[in-house]
Scaffold this active site. Structure first.
Site, short mmCIF file in Angstrom:
data_model
loop_
_atom_site.label_atom_id
_atom_site.label_comp_id
_atom_site.label_asym_id
_atom_site.label_seq_id
_atom_site.Cartn_x
_atom_site.Cartn_y
_atom_site.Cartn_z
CB CYS A 112 -0.98 -0.02 1.17
SG CYS A 112 -2.36 1.14 0.94
CG HIS A 224 -3.65 -3.33 3.29
ND1 HIS A 224 -2.75 -2.78 4.18
CD2 HIS A 224 -4.20 -2.28 2.62
CE1 HIS A 224 -2.75 -1.46 4.06
NE2 HIS A 224 -3.62 -1.13 3.12
CD GLU A 226 -1.45 -5.79 5.67
OE1 GLU A 226 -2.22 -4.88 6.02
OE2 GLU A 226 -1.07 -5.92 4.48
#
Length: 254
Positions: A112, A224, A226
């Site tokens: 990002c 994202h 993660e």
């Protein structure tokens, strides 16, 4: 083999009368569970940090997302209250960090804001408040206090055939389609000369890229991975590839 150590970028935020240098737990946990590595947060102290001294002691670098945006002065833009907040201390740390990691061939995962930092560090520009641009979808997070809703998979991306991302995901020879989340207000405008687009959203927004001249593995995503590393296959594969690249580099150094 010992676990790789991943240098993680930090945001600078005020709190309790102090200035804090911190990274969100989701990134740190994703490094542990997704890459089987150890995260180490790098404070955003700019030129006060000897990057070479640090980078000789780690096996990978991760540039995280953040609420702040890259300061427009770094790519020829104009700052505004609407486009903020900014984090100049982070900018002064992460841009040279990204360049040096690539020069040394250290595996790099940029997420990002991290992707935007990488693009600016290599000479690209950013488009701000893209939700206001003609033909663009609203890439901001869903209005919710529930994190799973904010980080929910929001739209599809088309993965470029033969790209770094395609290799990571194992897509078909002609590319592929996958769904990702979306929590950003700015995005890549002019892609840096050394970066190649790996994926785009339906509205043309560049969603992933990699530096073609990198000496080591490097990938940037606008979304994202993660957050869903424990359950989403795309996210799992990205962090697994990051871990694999670090271990390969560690073996070469033995």
């Amino acid at each position: 083999m010992t676990r790789p150590i991943v240098l993680v970028s930090a945001d600078v935020r005020p709190g309790d009368g102090h200035e804090w240098h911190a990274a969100a737990a989701t990134y740190l946990e994703a490094v542990i569970t997704g890459s089987d590595a150890v995260p180490l947060v790098l404070p955003s102290l700019g030129a006060a940090i000897d990057l070479d001294a640090v980078l000789t002691r780690v096996d990978g670098v991760m540039l995280t997302g953040a609420r702040s945006n890259v300061h427009p002065s770094l790519y020829g833009g104009v700052a505004s209250a609407e486009n903020g907040p900014y984090d100049p201390q982070r900018d002064a740390t992460t841009l040279p960090l990204a360049r040096r990691a690539l020069e040394l061939g250290i595996p790099l995962l940029a997420i990002c804001r991290g992707m935007q930092e990488l693009n600016v560090a290599l000479g690209g520009t950013l488009a701000t408040e893209i939700q206001s641009l003609p033909g663009r979808r609203d890439h901001r997070a869903a209005q919710s206090d529930v994190q799973d809703e904010r980080y929910g998979l929001a739209h599809e991306i088309e993965v470029e055939a033969g790209s770094c991302l395609a290799a990571v995901l194992g897509t078909a020879p002609d590319g592929g389609v996958t769904r990702v989340n979306s929590l950003h207000r700015q995005a890549v405008d002019m892609l840096a000369p050394d970066l190649l687009a790996d994926a785009r959203a339906e509205d043309g927004t560049i969603e992933a890229a990699h530096p073609q001249a990198a000496k080591g593995w490097a990938l940037a995503t606008q979304w994202h991975p993660e957050y869903w590393v424990a359950s989403d296959e795309t996210s799992k594969k990205i962090f697994a590839a990051f871990g694999k690249a670090m271990r390969a580099r560690m073996r070469r150094a033995e």
